[in-house]
Design a protein around this motif. Structure first.
Motif, PDB file in Angstrom:
ATOM      1  N   ARG A 180       1.061  -1.000   0.096  1.00 56.07           N
ATOM      2  CA  ARG A 180       0.104   0.067  -0.209  1.00 56.07           C
ATOM      3  C   ARG A 180       0.938   1.253  -0.158  1.00 56.07           C
ATOM      4  O   ARG A 180       0.074   2.186  -0.507  1.00 56.07           O
ATOM      5  N   TYR A 181       1.885   0.747   0.657  1.00 54.73           N
ATOM      6  CA  TYR A 181       2.850   2.164   1.290  1.00 54.73           C
ATOM      7  C   TYR A 181       3.671   2.326  -0.320  1.00 54.73           C
ATOM      8  O   TYR A 181       3.627   3.146  -0.372  1.00 54.73           O
ATOM      9  N   ALA A 182       4.279   0.774  -1.064  1.00 55.69           N
ATOM     10  CA  ALA A 182       4.636   1.598  -2.310  1.00 55.69           C
ATOM     11  C   ALA A 182       3.458   2.454  -3.196  1.00 55.69           C
ATOM     12  O   ALA A 182       3.990   3.237  -4.408  1.00 55.69           O
ATOM     13  N   PHE A 183       2.138   1.998  -3.318  1.00 57.02           N
ATOM     14  CA  PHE A 183       1.550   2.826  -4.182  1.00 57.02           C
ATOM     15  C   PHE A 183       1.367   4.175  -3.819  1.00 57.02           C
ATOM     16  O   PHE A 183       1.594   4.902  -4.741  1.00 57.02           O
ATOM     17  N   LYS A 184       1.191   5.218  -2.575  1.00 59.07           N
ATOM     18  CA  LYS A 184       0.788   6.075  -2.002  1.00 59.07           C
ATOM     19  C   LYS A 184       2.461   6.919  -2.459  1.00 59.07           C
ATOM     20  O   LYS A 184       2.381   8.289  -2.307  1.00 59.07           O
ATOM     21  N   ARG A 185       3.690   6.314  -2.693  1.00 59.24           N
ATOM     22  CA  ARG A 185       4.901   6.831  -3.183  1.00 59.24           C
ATOM     23  C   ARG A 185       4.671   7.072  -4.178  1.00 59.24           C
ATOM     24  O   ARG A 185       5.459   8.477  -4.517  1.00 59.24           O
ATOM     25  N   TYR A 186       3.465   7.237  -5.211  1.00 57.27           N
ATOM     26  CA  TYR A 186       3.773   7.452  -6.946  1.00 57.27           C
ATOM     27  C   TYR A 186       2.359   8.197  -6.663  1.00 57.27           C
ATOM     28  O   TYR A 186       0.713   7.486  -6.502  1.00 57.27           O
ATOM     29  N   PRO A 187       1.749   9.471  -6.664  1.00 55.99           N
ATOM     30  CA  PRO A 187       1.097   9.980  -6.771  1.00 55.99           C
ATOM     31  C   PRO A 187       0.173   9.678  -7.913  1.00 55.99           C
ATOM     32  O   PRO A 187      -1.287   9.903  -7.857  1.00 55.99           O
ATOM     33  N   GLY A 188       0.995   9.993  -8.584  1.00 56.27           N
ATOM     34  CA  GLY A 188       0.498   9.115 -10.624  1.00 56.27           C
ATOM     35  C   GLY A 188      -0.452   7.751 -10.412  1.00 56.27           C
ATOM     36  O   GLY A 188      -1.965   7.659 -10.968  1.00 56.27           O
ATOM     37  N   LEU A 189      -0.597   6.500  -9.068  1.00 55.63           N
ATOM     38  CA  LEU A 189      -1.070   5.373  -8.954  1.00 55.63           C
ATOM     39  C   LEU A 189      -2.191   5.470  -7.921  1.00 55.63           C
ATOM     40  O   LEU A 189      -1.978   6.459  -6.736  1.00 55.63           O
ATOM     41  N   VAL A 190      -2.816   4.675  -8.859  1.00 56.82           N
ATOM     42  CA  VAL A 190      -4.538   4.849  -7.349  1.00 56.82           C
ATOM     43  C   VAL A 190      -3.985   2.664  -6.891  1.00 56.82           C
ATOM     44  O   VAL A 190      -3.837   1.924  -7.540  1.00 56.82           O
ATOM     45  N   TYR A 191      -4.134   2.944  -5.528  1.00 65.25           N
ATOM     46  CA  TYR A 191      -4.134   1.351  -4.914  1.00 65.25           C
ATOM     47  C   TYR A 191      -4.724   0.913  -5.538  1.00 65.25           C
ATOM     48  O   TYR A 191      -6.033   1.190  -4.719  1.00 65.25           O
TER      49      TYR A 191
END
Length: 218
Positions: A180-191
């Motif tokens: 989940r944190y890996a997705f949050k590192r990139y604002p353009g990606l939605v979890y």
């Protein structure tokens, strides 16, 4: 020689079932009749075999229901615990609380492995987005680590190292956080919601396992 209640096959102990040939053909003579011989003993064993198969699930559930209910009362998610343990058909006997813990651990391992497979498929579909593919690969690895951690807890339970088992289950529950944190590192990606659901499911299973291990450590 003992035959355990049955007898060796002989002419006296065989049932002869005669199937006459078709009427529209001139096959009325004795040599054209089909004869099937069925041994009494073989019939008895077949009937007993199918009877045991049909009764086994009922005996397994009813015989352990009281233990399952008492164990699940000590967990955070009673309904999840109860439904998971009652639906298990892989264990012929679940006589102890440790047996129930092992069933829940197998459930968690299956959950983590299924999520890993799902993410691996999603990674193949993300060919046009290199960054997303990298993140999904990282997530797939985390769920594989979660499955390994749960597998280690099985060995710990076998050695009655409950503190180590508890630690490994906690690690298994924590690995999805890294995804989940890996997705949050990139604002353009939605979890993805599907991954979020699977994350919650694994964490709840781990919470149930931890509750059961707590009772073992008393």
């Amino acid at each position: 020689m003992t035959y355990f209640g049955c007898w060796p096959a002989s002419k006296e102990h065989l049932i002869n079932i005669t199937f006459p040939a078709r009427q529209n053909l001139a096959f009325n003579s004795r040599k054209h009749q089909k004869t099937t011989q069925i041994n009494h003993c073989e019939m008895g064993f077949l009937l007993l075999f199918f009877l045991l198969i049909s009764l086994h699930p009922t005996v397994s559930i009813e015989g352990n229901l009281d233990l399952i209910q008492k164990t699940c009362e000590n967990t955070k998610y009673y309904e999840l615990c109860l439904s998971s343990l009652k639906s298990d058909t892989t264990s012929p006997k679940e006589d102890t609380t440790k047996d129930l813990a092992l069933v829940m651990i197998r459930t968690g391992m299956a959950n983590a492995t299924a999520t890993n497979s799902y993410l691996s498929t999603q990674m193949l579909n993300a060919t046009n987005n290199i960054m997303k593919k990298k993140i999904i690969k990282e997530c797939a690895d985390k769920y594989a680590f979660a499955s390994d951690a749960l597998h280690n807890s099985v060995q710990d339970l076998g050695a009655e190292l409950y503190d180590y088992a508890y630690m490994h289950v906690m690690a298994a529950a924590d690995y999805p956080n890294a995804c989940r944190y890996a997705f949050k590192r990139y604002p353009g990606l939605v979890y993805p919601p599907e991954i979020a659901i699977r994350e919650d499911g694994l964490k709840q299973i781990c919470d149930v396992i931890l509750g059961i291990i707590d009772t073992l450590a008393w």
